[in-house]
Design a protein around this motif. Structure first.
Motif, PDB file in Angstrom:
ATOM      1  N   PRO A  78     -20.802   1.205  -8.623  1.00 34.61           N
ATOM      2  CA  PRO A  78     -21.738   1.095  -6.572  1.00 34.61           C
ATOM      3  C   PRO A  78     -19.600   1.866  -6.462  1.00 34.61           C
ATOM      4  N   ASP A  79     -20.305   2.651  -5.250  1.00 39.87           N
ATOM      5  CA  ASP A  79     -18.707   3.850  -4.605  1.00 39.87           C
ATOM      6  C   ASP A  79     -18.438   2.342  -3.898  1.00 39.87           C
ATOM      7  N   GLY A  80     -16.865   2.873  -4.074  1.00 34.41           N
ATOM      8  CA  GLY A  80     -15.834   1.632  -3.222  1.00 34.41           C
ATOM      9  C   GLY A  80     -15.729   1.599  -2.393  1.00 34.41           C
ATOM     10  N   VAL A  81     -15.227   2.889  -1.453  1.00 32.97           N
ATOM     11  CA  VAL A  81     -15.613   2.999  -0.397  1.00 32.97           C
ATOM     12  C   VAL A  81     -16.656   3.342   0.839  1.00 32.97           C
ATOM     13  N   ALA A  82     -16.608   2.652   1.434  1.00 31.15           N
ATOM     14  CA  ALA A  82     -17.713   2.386   2.813  1.00 31.15           C
ATOM     15  C   ALA A  82     -17.997   3.372   3.552  1.00 31.15           C
ATOM     16  N   ASP A  83     -19.114   3.733   3.941  1.00 29.26           N
ATOM     17  CA  ASP A  83     -20.165   4.490   4.478  1.00 29.26           C
ATOM     18  C   ASP A  83     -19.642   5.848   4.415  1.00 29.26           C
ATOM     19  N   LEU A 157      -5.757  11.833  -9.552  1.00 28.00           N
ATOM     20  CA  LEU A 157      -5.284  12.249  -8.543  1.00 28.00           C
ATOM     21  C   LEU A 157      -6.032  10.841  -7.398  1.00 28.00           C
ATOM     22  N   ARG A 158      -6.647  10.009  -8.161  1.00 31.41           N
ATOM     23  CA  ARG A 158      -6.774   9.025  -6.992  1.00 31.41           C
ATOM     24  C   ARG A 158      -6.999   8.952  -5.638  1.00 31.41           C
ATOM     25  N   GLU A 159      -5.589   8.479  -5.607  1.00 35.09           N
ATOM     26  CA  GLU A 159      -5.017   7.976  -4.906  1.00 35.09           C
ATOM     27  C   GLU A 159      -5.381   8.937  -3.417  1.00 35.09           C
ATOM     28  N   GLN A 160      -4.957   9.955  -3.833  1.00 28.69           N
ATOM     29  CA  GLN A 160      -4.567  11.127  -3.507  1.00 28.69           C
ATOM     30  C   GLN A 160      -5.878  11.869  -2.725  1.00 28.69           C
ATOM     31  N   LEU A 161      -6.825  11.375  -3.640  1.00 29.64           N
ATOM     32  CA  LEU A 161      -8.657  12.073  -3.152  1.00 29.64           C
ATOM     33  C   LEU A 161      -9.334  10.536  -2.170  1.00 29.64           C
ATOM     34  N   ARG A 162      -8.683   9.317  -2.810  1.00 28.17           N
ATOM     35  CA  ARG A 162      -9.074   7.904  -1.312  1.00 28.17           C
ATOM     36  C   ARG A 162      -8.209   8.325   0.273  1.00 28.17           C
ATOM     37  N   HIS A 163      -7.155   9.135  -0.224  1.00 34.15           N
ATOM     38  CA  HIS A 163      -6.919   9.127   1.529  1.00 34.15           C
ATOM     39  C   HIS A 163      -7.780  10.563   1.894  1.00 34.15           C
ATOM     40  N   ALA A 164      -7.933  11.445   1.483  1.00 33.43           N
ATOM     41  CA  ALA A 164      -9.076  12.072   2.391  1.00 33.43           C
ATOM     42  C   ALA A 164     -10.312  11.892   2.207  1.00 33.43           C
ATOM     43  N   LEU A 165     -10.891  10.724   1.592  1.00 42.35           N
ATOM     44  CA  LEU A 165     -12.183  10.151   1.940  1.00 42.35           C
ATOM     45  C   LEU A 165     -12.093   9.540   2.891  1.00 42.35           C
ATOM     46  N   VAL A 166     -10.721   7.970   3.262  1.00 42.40           N
ATOM     47  CA  VAL A 166     -10.743   7.342   3.785  1.00 42.40           C
ATOM     48  C   VAL A 166     -10.039   7.738   5.314  1.00 42.40           C
ATOM     49  N   VAL A 167      -8.665   8.645   5.035  1.00 40.21           N
ATOM     50  CA  VAL A 167      -8.600   8.273   6.190  1.00 40.21           C
ATOM     51  C   VAL A 167      -8.525  10.484   6.707  1.00 40.21           C
ATOM     52  N   ILE A 170     -12.833  14.108   4.575  1.00 33.88           N
ATOM     53  CA  ILE A 170     -13.070  14.883   3.771  1.00 33.88           C
ATOM     54  C   ILE A 170     -14.354  14.698   2.760  1.00 33.88           C
ATOM     55  N   ARG A 171     -15.677  15.163   2.323  1.00 38.94           N
ATOM     56  CA  ARG A 171     -16.796  14.607   2.261  1.00 38.94           C
ATOM     57  C   ARG A 171     -17.193  16.199   0.540  1.00 38.94           C
ATOM     58  N   LYS A 172     -17.091  16.974   1.149  1.00 39.96           N
ATOM     59  CA  LYS A 172     -17.093  18.307   0.620  1.00 39.96           C
ATOM     60  C   LYS A 172     -16.289  19.048  -0.594  1.00 39.96           C
ATOM     61  N   ILE A 173     -16.740  18.511  -2.031  1.00 40.11           N
ATOM     62  CA  ILE A 173     -16.305  18.971  -3.248  1.00 40.11           C
ATOM     63  C   ILE A 173     -14.853  20.382  -3.051  1.00 40.11           C
ATOM     64  N   ASP A 174     -15.427  21.378  -2.315  1.00 38.79           N
ATOM     65  CA  ASP A 174     -14.805  22.183  -2.557  1.00 38.79           C
ATOM     66  C   ASP A 174     -13.923  22.240  -1.148  1.00 38.79           C
ATOM     67  N   ARG A 175     -13.777  21.248  -1.153  1.00 41.19           N
ATOM     68  CA  ARG A 175     -12.708  21.410   0.338  1.00 41.19           C
ATOM     69  C   ARG A 175     -11.965  21.173  -0.391  1.00 41.19           C
ATOM     70  N   TRP A 176     -12.530  19.815  -1.639  1.00 37.64           N
ATOM     71  CA  TRP A 176     -10.732  19.435  -1.423  1.00 37.64           C
ATOM     72  C   TRP A 176     -10.441  19.543  -3.105  1.00 37.64           C
ATOM     73  N   THR A 177     -11.190  20.251  -3.697  1.00 36.08           N
ATOM     74  CA  THR A 177     -10.556  21.028  -5.108  1.00 36.08           C
ATOM     75  C   THR A 177     -10.092  21.899  -4.239  1.00 36.08           C
ATOM     76  N   ALA A 178     -10.157  23.020  -3.587  1.00 36.86           N
ATOM     77  CA  ALA A 178      -8.993  23.844  -3.420  1.00 36.86           C
ATOM     78  C   ALA A 178      -7.756  23.671  -2.355  1.00 36.86           C
ATOM     79  N   ARG A 179      -7.394  22.120  -3.005  1.00 38.00           N
ATOM     80  CA  ARG A 179      -6.001  22.106  -2.680  1.00 38.00           C
ATOM     81  C   ARG A 179      -5.084  21.689  -4.725  1.00 38.00           C
ATOM     82  N   TYR A 180      -5.828  22.184  -5.126  1.00 36.27           N
ATOM     83  CA  TYR A 180      -5.413  22.201  -6.660  1.00 36.27           C
ATOM     84  C   TYR A 180      -5.332  23.124  -7.398  1.00 36.27           C
ATOM     85  N   ARG A 181      -4.928  23.786  -8.241  1.00 34.33           N
ATOM     86  CA  ARG A 181      -5.105  24.346  -9.566  1.00 34.33           C
ATOM     87  C   ARG A 181      -6.177  24.102  -9.921  1.00 34.33           C
ATOM     88  N   LEU A 182      -7.578  24.782  -9.563  1.00 40.20           N
ATOM     89  CA  LEU A 182      -9.053  24.911 -10.162  1.00 40.20           C
ATOM     90  C   LEU A 182      -9.293  25.780 -11.480  1.00 40.20           C
TER      91      LEU A 182
END
Length: 216
Positions: A78-83, A157-167, A170-182
């Motif tokens: 299951p998802d590990g981050v609530a809501d 990159l999992r801790e960076q993703l956790r920060h993006a979600l929790v802090v 950020i919910r849209k994938i492409d908004r997060w992936t735009a930060r990285y070489r894709l």
């Protein structure tokens, strides 16, 4: 950059796959979309058949009672981050699972569990593009449209993703992936789009027709 260069499966390192099954299928009247049948087989069974030969094990990301997926014999995470509904939460859950259960693994593939015609060279071509372009992430595309839910994710990159979600909320994938070489890898859409997904009952009817083109 979009890559059209083919690759062989021998190029891919061991890559577990996560099937994202978190959608509520509101346009189908509720329930689990991957459990709908096409040509006498569930969509989820078709997805598993496509990815199992390419991946070093599969897990299913789904919330609620995992028993409804027991017949498939996959770990249900299951998802590990609530809501935080949505695919980024599922991807994070898969990266956390890999870090805990497969410490030698550097990459995880994600795929929507309602895409019954996924390419048989998905993992190999994503890895080939990632390596060729020195990218941090890789996603699939077809018909000029990116499919960010279908891609390769670095466990580092999992801790960076956790920060993006929790802090950052950020919910849209492409908004997060735009930060990285894709790296974006394009697949042809003839005779069918390999990333066709079943969102409505009309899509199910279309999927029946496409399954015949795809050999059932």
């Amino acid at each position: 950059m979009t890559s059209k260069t083919p690759a062989t499966s021998t190029d891919a390192p061991a890559t577990p796959g996560v099937l994202l099954a978190g959608g509520l299928a509101r346009r189908m009247g509720g329930g689990d979309k991957p459990m709908r049948e096409i040509g006498g087989r569930t969509i989820l069974a078709r997805v598993i058949a496509r990815l199992k030969p390419q991946c070093d094990g599969l897990i299913l990301n789904a919330n609620g009672d995992p028993a409804r997926f027991a017949s498939f014999g996959l770990p249900v995470v299951p998802d590990g981050v609530a809501d935080f509904p949505g695919p980024l939460a599922g991807i994070l859950a898969a990266l956390d699972w890999a870090a805990a259960n497969r410490p030698g693994v550097a990459w995880v593939l994600s795929a929507a569990a309602d895409c019954p015609f996924l390419p048989r060279d998905l993992v190999a071509r994503l890895h080939a593009a990632r390596i060729a372009e020195n990218a941090q992430l890789a996603v699939a595309a077809s018909g000029g449209q990116s499919h960010p839910v279908i891609g390769l994710w670095s466990v580092d990159l999992r801790e960076q993703l956790r920060h993006a979600l929790v802090v950052e909320d950020i919910r849209k994938i492409d908004r997060w992936t735009a930060r990285y070489r894709l790296a974006t890898v394009e697949w042809p859409i003839a005779p069918l789009d390999p990333f066709f997904n079943a969102n409505t009952m009309d899509d199910i009817a279309e999927a029946e027709r496409l399954a015949a083109l795809d050999g059932g």
